[in-house]
Design a protein around this motif. Structure first.
Motif, PDB file in Angstrom:
ATOM      1  N   LEU A 186     -12.214  -7.905   3.703  1.00 29.41           N
ATOM      2  CA  LEU A 186     -11.880  -8.612   2.472  1.00 29.41           C
ATOM      3  C   LEU A 186     -12.925  -9.649   2.081  1.00 29.41           C
ATOM      4  O   LEU A 186     -12.912 -10.132   0.957  1.00 29.41           O
ATOM      5  N   LYS A 187     -13.810  -9.999   3.005  1.00 29.75           N
ATOM      6  CA  LYS A 187     -14.765 -11.058   2.732  1.00 29.75           C
ATOM      7  C   LYS A 187     -16.045 -10.483   2.139  1.00 29.75           C
ATOM      8  O   LYS A 187     -16.578  -9.480   2.612  1.00 29.75           O
ATOM      9  N   ALA A 188     -16.527 -11.130   1.107  1.00 33.93           N
ATOM     10  CA  ALA A 188     -17.785 -10.716   0.492  1.00 33.93           C
ATOM     11  C   ALA A 188     -18.958 -11.124   1.378  1.00 33.93           C
ATOM     12  O   ALA A 188     -18.890 -12.110   2.123  1.00 33.93           O
ATOM     13  N   ILE A 189     -20.024 -10.348   1.322  1.00 34.08           N
ATOM     14  CA  ILE A 189     -21.278 -10.689   1.996  1.00 34.08           C
ATOM     15  C   ILE A 189     -22.315 -10.884   0.906  1.00 34.08           C
ATOM     16  O   ILE A 189     -22.787  -9.913   0.305  1.00 34.08           O
ATOM     17  N   ASN A 190     -22.643 -12.136   0.630  1.00 38.70           N
ATOM     18  CA  ASN A 190     -23.540 -12.454  -0.473  1.00 38.70           C
ATOM     19  C   ASN A 190     -24.841 -13.099  -0.048  1.00 38.70           C
ATOM     20  O   ASN A 190     -25.808 -13.117  -0.805  1.00 38.70           O
ATOM     21  N   SER A 191     -24.881 -13.668   1.155  1.00 38.31           N
ATOM     22  CA  SER A 191     -26.062 -14.420   1.556  1.00 38.31           C
ATOM     23  C   SER A 191     -26.157 -14.461   3.079  1.00 38.31           C
ATOM     24  O   SER A 191     -25.203 -14.085   3.779  1.00 38.31           O
ATOM     25  N   GLU A 193     -25.772 -16.746   5.037  1.00 42.39           N
ATOM     26  CA  GLU A 193     -24.769 -17.606   5.663  1.00 42.39           C
ATOM     27  C   GLU A 193     -23.471 -16.848   5.966  1.00 42.39           C
ATOM     28  O   GLU A 193     -22.635 -17.326   6.738  1.00 42.39           O
ATOM     29  N   ASP A 194     -23.296 -15.672   5.364  1.00 41.71           N
ATOM     30  CA  ASP A 194     -22.043 -14.931   5.516  1.00 41.71           C
ATOM     31  C   ASP A 194     -22.069 -14.058   6.766  1.00 41.71           C
ATOM     32  O   ASP A 194     -23.099 -13.439   7.074  1.00 41.71           O
ATOM     33  N   PRO A 195     -20.943 -13.973   7.496  1.00 44.29           N
ATOM     34  CA  PRO A 195     -20.868 -13.065   8.637  1.00 44.29           C
ATOM     35  C   PRO A 195     -21.161 -11.633   8.195  1.00 44.29           C
ATOM     36  O   PRO A 195     -20.693 -11.183   7.151  1.00 44.29           O
ATOM     37  N   GLY A 196     -21.968 -10.933   8.994  1.00 47.80           N
ATOM     38  CA  GLY A 196     -22.322  -9.559   8.666  1.00 47.80           C
ATOM     39  C   GLY A 196     -23.734  -9.404   8.149  1.00 47.80           C
ATOM     40  O   GLY A 196     -24.259  -8.289   8.098  1.00 47.80           O
ATOM     41  N   TRP A 197     -24.380 -10.522   7.738  1.00 49.55           N
ATOM     42  CA  TRP A 197     -25.783 -10.439   7.301  1.00 49.55           C
ATOM     43  C   TRP A 197     -26.646 -10.148   8.515  1.00 49.55           C
ATOM     44  O   TRP A 197     -26.362 -10.614   9.618  1.00 49.55           O
ATOM     45  N   ASP A 198     -27.724  -9.390   8.328  1.00 48.20           N
ATOM     46  CA  ASP A 198     -28.481  -8.900   9.485  1.00 48.20           C
ATOM     47  C   ASP A 198     -29.530  -9.863  10.015  1.00 48.20           C
ATOM     48  O   ASP A 198     -30.013  -9.678  11.145  1.00 48.20           O
ATOM     49  N   VAL A 199     -29.912 -10.864   9.236  1.00 50.96           N
ATOM     50  CA  VAL A 199     -30.970 -11.790   9.645  1.00 50.96           C
ATOM     51  C   VAL A 199     -30.513 -13.220   9.352  1.00 50.96           C
ATOM     52  O   VAL A 199     -29.908 -13.473   8.313  1.00 50.96           O
ATOM     53  N   PRO A 200     -30.792 -14.172  10.255  1.00 53.99           N
ATOM     54  CA  PRO A 200     -30.369 -15.557  10.011  1.00 53.99           C
ATOM     55  C   PRO A 200     -31.022 -16.142   8.768  1.00 53.99           C
ATOM     56  O   PRO A 200     -32.110 -15.715   8.356  1.00 53.99           O
ATOM     57  N   PRO A 201     -30.374 -17.125   8.147  1.00 53.59           N
ATOM     58  CA  PRO A 201     -30.979 -17.776   6.983  1.00 53.59           C
ATOM     59  C   PRO A 201     -32.248 -18.521   7.374  1.00 53.59           C
ATOM     60  O   PRO A 201     -32.399 -19.002   8.501  1.00 53.59           O
ATOM     61  N   ALA A 202     -33.163 -18.625   6.431  1.00 54.91           N
ATOM     62  CA  ALA A 202     -34.386 -19.385   6.678  1.00 54.91           C
ATOM     63  C   ALA A 202     -34.054 -20.865   6.854  1.00 54.91           C
ATOM     64  O   ALA A 202     -33.180 -21.396   6.169  1.00 54.91           O
ATOM     65  N   THR A 203     -34.751 -21.514   7.765  1.00 54.36           N
ATOM     66  CA  THR A 203     -34.551 -22.943   7.973  1.00 54.36           C
ATOM     67  C   THR A 203     -35.311 -23.739   6.909  1.00 54.36           C
ATOM     68  O   THR A 203     -36.164 -23.202   6.196  1.00 54.36           O
ATOM     69  N   GLN A 241     -34.860 -21.545  -3.632  1.00 54.07           N
ATOM     70  CA  GLN A 241     -33.730 -22.149  -2.922  1.00 54.07           C
ATOM     71  C   GLN A 241     -32.413 -21.593  -3.432  1.00 54.07           C
ATOM     72  O   GLN A 241     -31.456 -21.453  -2.659  1.00 54.07           O
ATOM     73  N   ARG A 242     -32.349 -21.241  -4.704  1.00 50.34           N
ATOM     74  CA  ARG A 242     -31.142 -20.618  -5.234  1.00 50.34           C
ATOM     75  C   ARG A 242     -30.937 -19.224  -4.639  1.00 50.34           C
ATOM     76  O   ARG A 242     -29.811 -18.781  -4.442  1.00 50.34           O
ATOM     77  N   ALA A 243     -32.032 -18.546  -4.327  1.00 43.35           N
ATOM     78  CA  ALA A 243     -31.946 -17.201  -3.757  1.00 43.35           C
ATOM     79  C   ALA A 243     -31.471 -17.213  -2.307  1.00 43.35           C
ATOM     80  O   ALA A 243     -30.996 -16.200  -1.812  1.00 43.35           O
ATOM     81  N   ARG A 244     -31.570 -18.348  -1.611  1.00 43.07           N
ATOM     82  CA  ARG A 244     -31.138 -18.456  -0.218  1.00 43.07           C
ATOM     83  C   ARG A 244     -31.739 -17.350   0.636  1.00 43.07           C
ATOM     84  O   ARG A 244     -31.027 -16.543   1.248  1.00 43.07           O
ATOM     85  N   PRO A 245     -33.074 -17.240   0.744  1.00 43.64           N
ATOM     86  CA  PRO A 245     -33.687 -16.153   1.508  1.00 43.64           C
ATOM     87  C   PRO A 245     -33.415 -16.292   3.007  1.00 43.64           C
ATOM     88  O   PRO A 245     -33.207 -17.392   3.519  1.00 43.64           O
ATOM     89  N   ASP A 246     -33.431 -15.152   3.682  1.00 46.96           N
ATOM     90  CA  ASP A 246     -33.305 -15.192   5.140  1.00 46.96           C
ATOM     91  C   ASP A 246     -34.706 -15.256   5.754  1.00 46.96           C
ATOM     92  O   ASP A 246     -35.726 -15.253   5.054  1.00 46.96           O
ATOM     93  N   GLN A 247     -34.764 -15.321   7.083  1.00 51.22           N
ATOM     94  CA  GLN A 247     -36.051 -15.508   7.761  1.00 51.22           C
ATOM     95  C   GLN A 247     -36.999 -14.336   7.527  1.00 51.22           C
ATOM     96  O   GLN A 247     -38.203 -14.522   7.319  1.00 51.22           O
ATOM     97  N   MET A 248     -36.463 -13.117   7.544  1.00 50.62           N
ATOM     98  CA  MET A 248     -37.308 -11.949   7.313  1.00 50.62           C
ATOM     99  C   MET A 248     -37.873 -11.952   5.889  1.00 50.62           C
ATOM    100  O   MET A 248     -39.046 -11.624   5.664  1.00 50.62           O
TER     101      MET A 248
END
Length: 281
Positions: A186-191, A193-203, A241-248
């Motif tokens: 039921l939970k969306a995966i948008n960024s 920060e959401d569980p299920g994303w394959d790569v951690p968010p960029a610091t 910053q609005r795009a919230r990129p991940d590390q990859m």
């Protein structure tokens, strides 16, 4: 030969107590498509009233791995026989009635189906391909279900209508589960920060390194003037910053910037002629 059934747990409690009833289906392929729609949503109780042809190879071919639903399907000769042991009967209808009848949306109907768990069998009745359910058949239903389609093109294929109702029944079940707020279905995966994303968010540090690299690159190709910056880097910072990129993603962007810098420093060498380091994406 028809496709064998794919594994299924038929995980809804409604798999058995919710009965999908199809009235006098003309095209056996629709029966197979309905079986597929039901199994997609965890349901498995199908009842066929006077189908023109069943079982046949066309229905099993259209079921696409849901042949077990067809194997379990019951064929009866009348609507009375299909619903005689049910405690609630809901009929789908696209037409208004001269005599008002209780009418529900698919979402509200699914909620009522959920309320009947443990109380007895519930039938959801779908009409013929060409003219739906008759007035007499609709009067046998406690409630009518109206799918709010485009009024200028309201006719739904019967399998599509079944899919809509089975989906709503499944969603009602998932919303009712304990801890449903954390249910991954039921939970969306948008960024990142959401569980299920394959790569951690960029610091923050990784992003700052990218912004510095970006500014140097844009200055190096004379797109950005440090002595007259205007708001370029501010707006680019806001964009990324609005795009919230991940590390990859940050690594890919920096790889692009590096390639641009190499090309700018040696215009005679095309990027396509160079051996480029590529990040495994």
């Amino acid at each position: 030969m028809h496709k064998p059934a794919l594994p299924s747990t038929f995980d809804l409690p409604a798999r058995d107590y919710v009965r999908v009833v199809m009235m006098e289906t003309s095209h056996s392929g629709n029966i197979g498509a309905v079986a597929r729609a039901m199994k997609n949503m965890g349901l498995g109780n199908l009842c066929l009233v006077n189908p023109r042809a069943f079982p046949d190879e066309t229905s099993y071919a259209r079921a696409a791995g849901a042949s077990d639903v067809l194997d379990r399907a019951r064929v009866v000769s009348s609507l009375d026989e299909a619903i005689e042991d049910c405690v609630l009967v809901m009929g789908t209808s696209a037409r208004g009635r001269k005599v008002p009848w209780p009418v529900m949306s698919p979402t509200d109907a699914a909620r009522q189906v959920g309320d009947y768990h443990g109380k007895g069998e519930v039938a959801v009745v779908f009409g013929r391909e060409n003219n739906g359910l008759s007035n007499e058949e609709l009067q046998r239903c406690h409630v009518h279900i109206h799918i709010p389609t485009n009024p200028d093109y309201s006719s739904l294929n019967v399998a599509m209508a079944v899919q809509v109702m089975c989906y709503e029944i499944r969603m009602e079940y998932l919303r009712g589960l304990e801890n449903s707020d954390s249910n991954p279905q039921l939970k969306a995966i948008n960024s990142p920060e959401d569980p299920g994303w394959d790569v951690p968010p960029a610091t923050v540090s990784e992003l700052e390194g990218f912004f510095s690299h970006l500014e140097d690159t844009l200055a190096g190709i004379d797109f950005h003037r440090r002595d007259n910056p205007r708001q370029l880097m501010t707006r680019l910072r806001r964009l990324y910053q609005r795009a919230r990129p991940d590390q990859m993603e940050v690594n890919i962007l920096r790889g692009i910037l590096t390639a641009v810098q190499k090309s700018a420093s040696d215009p005679s060498a095309g990027v396509s002629s160079k051996k480029q380091d590529q990040t495994d994406v």
